[in-house]
Scaffold this motif. Structure first.
Motif: not given
Length: 135
Positions: A3-31
């Motif tokens: 489901t979209p919610d499951q996919a979102r959760s997987l991205y958050m757990v496996h990519f967003y948080h480990p890569l500390k995207i929340y500490e980066l600027g928008a463009g760099l975070g996306a890249a």
């Protein structure tokens, strides 16, 4: 089926948080997020670090997104860092195809993805709309 919610959760757990995207600027975070999804988290960080080294920032290429790498992200212009990350990503794809010629059929698609990502990050930077957790 995922489901979209499951996919979102997987991205958050496996990519967003480990890569500390929340500490980066928008463009760099996306890249960095896109690079991590495409080539893996540790390799994405190594490519980022190689990009810093290419512009004479003395930084270890260890695949660890620690305080020195994050500090370099804060000090330099995001667009410069994004350009270097995406250049390193293309170098990686080229070397990968040299080592494994059967992968050359994917090179155009990878290059297209990087080009679209570069345009997307420029739009984000220009709009200054999206920030990854801090204003």
């Amino acid at each position: 089926t995922l489901t979209p919610d499951q996919a979102r959760s997987l991205y958050m757990v496996h990519f967003y948080h480990p890569l500390k995207i929340y500490e980066l600027g928008a463009g760099l975070g996306a890249a960095l997020l896109d690079t991590g999804v495409n080539v893996g988290r540790a390799r994405a960080v190594r490519l980022l670090q190689q990009g810093f080294r290419a512009i004479d920032v003395d930084l270890a290429v260890d695949g660890i997104l620690g305080p020195l790498t994050l500090g370099a992200c804060e000090l330099l212009d995001d667009q410069l860092v994004i350009q270097q990350l995406l250049l390193q990503r293309m170098f990686y794809y080229t070397l990968l195809c040299d080592r494994q010629p059967e992968l050359k059929r994917f090179l155009f698609g990878w290059a297209n993805r990087v080009q679209k990502l570069a345009r997307f990050t420029r739009k984000i930077q220009e709009a200054s709309v999206w920030r990854c957790g801090h204003e």
